[in-house]
Design a protein around this motif. Structure first.
Motif, PDB file in Angstrom:
ATOM      1  N   MET A   1      48.837  28.147  49.167  1.00 55.92           N
ATOM      2  CA  MET A   1      48.919  27.119  48.141  1.00 55.92           C
ATOM      3  C   MET A   1      48.097  27.644  46.909  1.00 55.92           C
ATOM      4  SD  MET A   1      48.439  23.769  50.657  1.00 55.92           S
ATOM      5  CE  MET A   1      47.336  23.152  50.006  1.00 55.92           C
ATOM      6  N   GLU A   2      47.236  28.395  46.941  1.00 58.72           N
ATOM      7  CA  GLU A   2      46.505  28.892  45.864  1.00 58.72           C
ATOM      8  C   GLU A   2      47.422  29.823  44.870  1.00 58.72           C
ATOM      9  OE1 GLU A   2      43.306  30.590  47.787  1.00 58.72           O
ATOM     10  OE2 GLU A   2      42.387  28.778  48.409  1.00 58.72           O
ATOM     11  N   VAL A   3      48.495  30.180  45.175  1.00 59.27           N
ATOM     12  CA  VAL A   3      49.230  31.193  44.520  1.00 59.27           C
ATOM     13  C   VAL A   3      50.642  30.462  43.845  1.00 59.27           C
ATOM     14  CG1 VAL A   3      48.271  33.208  45.369  1.00 59.27           C
ATOM     15  CG2 VAL A   3      50.398  32.287  46.169  1.00 59.27           C
ATOM     16  N   THR A   4      50.905  29.295  44.516  1.00 59.94           N
ATOM     17  CA  THR A   4      52.185  28.805  43.989  1.00 59.94           C
ATOM     18  C   THR A   4      52.515  28.334  42.328  1.00 59.94           C
ATOM     19  OG1 THR A   4      51.509  26.504  44.544  1.00 59.94           O
ATOM     20  CG2 THR A   4      52.616  27.631  46.448  1.00 59.94           C
ATOM     21  N   HIS A   5      51.209  28.245  41.878  1.00 61.18           N
ATOM     22  CA  HIS A   5      51.391  28.268  40.367  1.00 61.18           C
ATOM     23  C   HIS A   5      51.709  29.368  39.664  1.00 61.18           C
ATOM     24  CE1 HIS A   5      47.694  29.913  40.821  1.00 61.18           C
ATOM     25  NE2 HIS A   5      47.527  30.365  39.416  1.00 61.18           N
ATOM     26  N   LEU A   6      51.744  30.487  40.464  1.00 64.18           N
ATOM     27  CA  LEU A   6      52.060  31.717  39.704  1.00 64.18           C
ATOM     28  C   LEU A   6      53.760  32.143  40.063  1.00 64.18           C
ATOM     29  CD1 LEU A   6      49.257  34.065  41.401  1.00 64.18           C
ATOM     30  CD2 LEU A   6      49.441  32.948  39.005  1.00 64.18           C
ATOM     31  N   PRO A   7      54.207  32.669  39.059  1.00 63.94           N
ATOM     32  CA  PRO A   7      55.663  33.044  39.497  1.00 63.94           C
ATOM     33  C   PRO A   7      56.121  33.788  40.578  1.00 63.94           C
ATOM     34  CG  PRO A   7      54.860  33.994  37.049  1.00 63.94           C
ATOM     35  CD  PRO A   7      53.817  33.422  38.128  1.00 63.94           C
ATOM     36  N   ALA A   8      57.323  33.532  41.212  1.00 63.94           N
ATOM     37  CA  ALA A   8      57.691  34.218  42.613  1.00 63.94           C
ATOM     38  C   ALA A   8      57.738  35.611  42.638  1.00 63.94           C
ATOM     39  CB  ALA A   8      58.926  33.708  42.777  1.00 63.94           C
ATOM     40  N   SER A   9      57.523  36.530  41.367  1.00 61.86           N
ATOM     41  CA  SER A   9      57.461  37.489  41.018  1.00 61.86           C
ATOM     42  C   SER A   9      56.002  38.270  40.771  1.00 61.86           C
ATOM     43  CB  SER A   9      58.229  38.163  39.798  1.00 61.86           C
ATOM     44  OG  SER A   9      57.954  37.549  38.577  1.00 61.86           O
ATOM     45  N   ASP A  10      55.111  37.501  40.955  1.00 59.81           N
ATOM     46  CA  ASP A  10      53.816  37.738  40.748  1.00 59.81           C
ATOM     47  C   ASP A  10      53.435  38.807  41.986  1.00 59.81           C
ATOM     48  OD1 ASP A  10      50.923  37.045  39.313  1.00 59.81           O
ATOM     49  OD2 ASP A  10      50.705  37.378  41.075  1.00 59.81           O
ATOM     50  N   GLU A  11      52.516  39.709  41.553  1.00 57.58           N
ATOM     51  CA  GLU A  11      52.068  40.930  42.623  1.00 57.58           C
ATOM     52  C   GLU A  11      51.209  40.069  43.842  1.00 57.58           C
ATOM     53  OE1 GLU A  11      49.193  44.769  42.702  1.00 57.58           O
ATOM     54  OE2 GLU A  11      50.030  44.134  40.824  1.00 57.58           O
ATOM     55  N   LYS A  12      50.768  39.124  43.394  1.00 49.18           N
ATOM     56  CA  LYS A  12      49.742  38.317  44.559  1.00 49.18           C
ATOM     57  C   LYS A  12      50.779  37.684  45.401  1.00 49.18           C
ATOM     58  CE  LYS A  12      45.476  37.718  41.853  1.00 49.18           C
ATOM     59  NZ  LYS A  12      44.732  36.639  41.205  1.00 49.18           N
ATOM     60  N   VAL A  13      51.720  37.071  44.898  1.00 47.54           N
ATOM     61  CA  VAL A  13      52.844  36.494  45.508  1.00 47.54           C
ATOM     62  C   VAL A  13      53.623  37.397  46.286  1.00 47.54           C
ATOM     63  CG1 VAL A  13      54.707  34.676  45.587  1.00 47.54           C
ATOM     64  CG2 VAL A  13      52.865  34.416  43.989  1.00 47.54           C
ATOM     65  N   GLN A  14      54.138  38.362  45.765  1.00 42.37           N
ATOM     66  CA  GLN A  14      54.948  39.328  46.481  1.00 42.37           C
ATOM     67  C   GLN A  14      54.092  40.057  47.658  1.00 42.37           C
ATOM     68  OE1 GLN A  14      58.434  39.671  46.372  1.00 42.37           O
ATOM     69  NE2 GLN A  14      57.793  37.922  45.370  1.00 42.37           N
ATOM     70  N   THR A  15      52.614  40.149  47.630  1.00 36.16           N
ATOM     71  CA  THR A  15      52.041  40.844  48.512  1.00 36.16           C
ATOM     72  C   THR A  15      52.129  39.769  49.584  1.00 36.16           C
ATOM     73  OG1 THR A  15      50.558  41.949  47.189  1.00 36.16           O
ATOM     74  CG2 THR A  15      49.702  41.226  49.248  1.00 36.16           C
ATOM     75  N   MET A  16      51.897  38.728  49.695  1.00 36.03           N
ATOM     76  CA  MET A  16      52.038  37.522  50.509  1.00 36.03           C
ATOM     77  C   MET A  16      53.281  37.528  51.299  1.00 36.03           C
ATOM     78  SD  MET A  16      49.792  34.356  49.156  1.00 36.03           S
ATOM     79  CE  MET A  16      48.166  34.587  48.989  1.00 36.03           C
ATOM     80  N   MET A  17      54.660  37.786  50.296  1.00 30.60           N
ATOM     81  CA  MET A  17      55.789  37.643  51.013  1.00 30.60           C
ATOM     82  C   MET A  17      55.952  39.006  52.003  1.00 30.60           C
ATOM     83  SD  MET A  17      57.259  35.132  49.938  1.00 30.60           S
ATOM     84  CE  MET A  17      55.694  34.218  50.248  1.00 30.60           C
ATOM     85  N   LYS A  18      55.564  39.996  51.374  1.00 30.38           N
ATOM     86  CA  LYS A  18      55.369  41.224  52.683  1.00 30.38           C
ATOM     87  C   LYS A  18      54.733  40.847  53.776  1.00 30.38           C
ATOM     88  CE  LYS A  18      54.447  46.045  53.018  1.00 30.38           C
ATOM     89  NZ  LYS A  18      53.873  47.385  52.588  1.00 30.38           N
ATOM     90  N   GLU A  19      53.814  40.356  53.789  1.00 29.17           N
ATOM     91  CA  GLU A  19      53.116  39.647  54.828  1.00 29.17           C
ATOM     92  C   GLU A  19      53.709  38.878  55.525  1.00 29.17           C
ATOM     93  OE1 GLU A  19      49.238  38.196  53.344  1.00 29.17           O
ATOM     94  OE2 GLU A  19      48.722  40.190  52.668  1.00 29.17           O
ATOM     95  N   ALA A  20      54.325  37.969  55.119  1.00 32.90           N
ATOM     96  CA  ALA A  20      55.335  36.724  55.700  1.00 32.90           C
ATOM     97  C   ALA A  20      56.411  37.667  56.154  1.00 32.90           C
ATOM     98  CB  ALA A  20      55.793  35.888  54.658  1.00 32.90           C
ATOM     99  N   TYR A  21      57.030  38.598  55.478  1.00 33.60           N
ATOM    100  CA  TYR A  21      58.110  39.256  56.241  1.00 33.60           C
ATOM    101  C   TYR A  21      57.672  40.069  57.530  1.00 33.60           C
ATOM    102  CZ  TYR A  21      61.502  43.063  56.995  1.00 33.60           C
ATOM    103  OH  TYR A  21      62.353  43.896  57.608  1.00 33.60           O
ATOM    104  N   VAL A  22      56.485  40.695  57.634  1.00 33.03           N
ATOM    105  CA  VAL A  22      56.144  41.266  58.659  1.00 33.03           C
ATOM    106  C   VAL A  22      55.807  40.413  59.911  1.00 33.03           C
ATOM    107  CG1 VAL A  22      54.305  42.652  59.721  1.00 33.03           C
ATOM    108  CG2 VAL A  22      55.088  43.108  57.477  1.00 33.03           C
TER     109      VAL A  22
END
Length: 99
Positions: A6-27
């Motif tokens: 929730m702390e990163v939803t203000h960032l674009p989906a392409s943001d590095e922080k968001v994408q790091t979380m997406m990799k974690e979610a993928y794993v």
């Protein structure tokens, strides 16, 4: 999803922080499917795209994300699709074994 996302939803989906979380979610997702599906070969690009497409259409799934934060469902699926297109698509071998 948790407060951390929730702390990163203000960032674009392409943001590095968001994408790091997406990799974690993928794993996490990949590991879950390995444990629950016979003969699972890994969450490849097409699989992740299909999961996102179905998740967007499923009112229950959307409502779960939205109980945490308005707009979270769209952000999450946009971010996961960005991950699929920009990290997973041409690098499946690198990701499929992660669990």
């Amino acid at each position: 999803m948790d407060k951390h996302y929730m702390e990163v939803t203000h960032l674009p989906a392409s943001d590095e922080k968001v994408q790091t979380m997406m990799k974690e979610a993928y794993v996490i997702m990949n590991g879950m499917y390995y444990k629950t599906m016979d003969d699972f070969k890994g969450a490849n690009y097409e699989f992740v795209k299909a999961i996102c497409n179905e998740g967007r259409k499923d009112k229950v799934v959307v409502d779960i994300y939205e109980t945490y934060q308005k707009g979270m469902a769209k952000h999450y699926f946009d971010a996961m699709e960005y991950f699929a297109e920009n990290s997973l698509k041409d690098n499946e071998e690198m990701y499929l074994h992660l669990r």
